[in-house]
Design a protein around this motif. Structure first.
Motif, PDB file in Angstrom:
ATOM      1  N   SER A 161     -57.913-108.304 -62.727  1.00  0.00           N
ATOM      2  CA  SER A 161     -59.187-108.980 -62.942  1.00  0.00           C
ATOM      3  C   SER A 161     -59.801-108.433 -64.220  1.00  0.00           C
ATOM      4  O   SER A 161     -59.452-107.335 -64.677  1.00  0.00           O
ATOM      5  N   GLU A 195     -51.696-108.136 -59.514  1.00  0.00           N
ATOM      6  CA  GLU A 195     -52.963-108.865 -59.596  1.00  0.00           C
ATOM      7  C   GLU A 195     -53.917-108.067 -60.476  1.00  0.00           C
ATOM      8  O   GLU A 195     -54.047-106.848 -60.331  1.00  0.00           O
ATOM      9  N   HIS A 209     -59.198-113.615 -60.791  1.00  0.00           N
ATOM     10  CA  HIS A 209     -57.918-112.995 -60.470  1.00  0.00           C
ATOM     11  C   HIS A 209     -56.823-113.626 -61.320  1.00  0.00           C
ATOM     12  O   HIS A 209     -56.920-114.771 -61.720  1.00  0.00           O
TER      13      HIS A 209
END
Length: 210
Positions: free
Chosen positions: A55, A53, A73
């Motif tokens: 960002s 993940e 995300h």
């Protein structure tokens, strides 16, 4: 016999002339297309990173329009991705893209959902942005996509500087050691194709459990 030889020589001259007319693009200064000794091990390790993940921010510039978005995300589970963007550009608001190679589901801020077997075409129709999503999943890790031919260019110090693939030139502007036990990952990427530019800046990267 002399006439046949003359014709053969003329044909060879035409072929050689056609070959020399094909432009051979020189290597950018300070770069080499010879991978460093550790490249095979490094790329194999990064290919194993398929649950993560991140960002950051996304910026798109093209002749028709330009804009930026927050990457709330980007969750990758094997081949499946879940990408959540927030942007005031063109009234996009919160937009979610979920899919696998060859399929995408796009949900706009008003709740409207669209599905397509052509991810790039759907994203372009819904947002006006041209994003090579299926390839970007690989490029974001500093790897070429296995979907088509490519050329890798390295800095003299051995760090990957550029991938040329599918008409795109992906430049790796900055690297950062985000994850323990993994090589450095891209912190800023600029992808160029003709008069289009896509830039991704990653602020955080986390490994996810399979």
């Amino acid at each position: 016999m002399s006439l046949i030889r003359l014709l053969a020589a003329a044909a060879l001259a035409v072929i050689l002339g056609a070959c020399t007319s094909i432009p051979v693009e020189p290597l950018p200064e300070g770069m080499t297309d010879q991978p460093p000794a550790e490249w095979a091990a490094r790329s194999a390790r990064l290919a194993q990173l398929d649950h993560w993940e991140l960002s950051g921010k996304l910026a798109v510039r093209q002749p028709s329009d330009s804009g930026t978005a927050i990457i709330n995300h980007w969750i990758q589970n094997g081949e499946a991705y879940d990408l959540a963007l927030s942007s005031s550009f063109l009234g996009m608001g919160s937009t979610t893209l979920r899919g696998v190679p060859g399929f995408i589901e796009l949900t706009l801020a008003n709740g409207e959902t669209y599905r397509s077997s052509e991810p790039e075409a759907l994203v372009a129709a819904a947002t006006g942005w041209q994003l090579p999503l299926d390839d970007l999943v690989w490029w974001i890790r500093g790897l070429p996509s296995p979907a088509s031919d490519y050329r890798l260019l390295f800095e003299e110090q051995g760090r990957l500087a550029m991938i040329r693939q599918a008409g795109w030139e992906i430049r790796y502007d900055r690297w950062q050691p985000f994850l323990a036990d993994y090589p450095e990952l891209p912190a800023r990427i600029t992808a160029l194709k003709e008069d289009k530019r896509v830039r991704v800046v990653i602020s955080d990267w986390q490994k996810q459990a399979p």
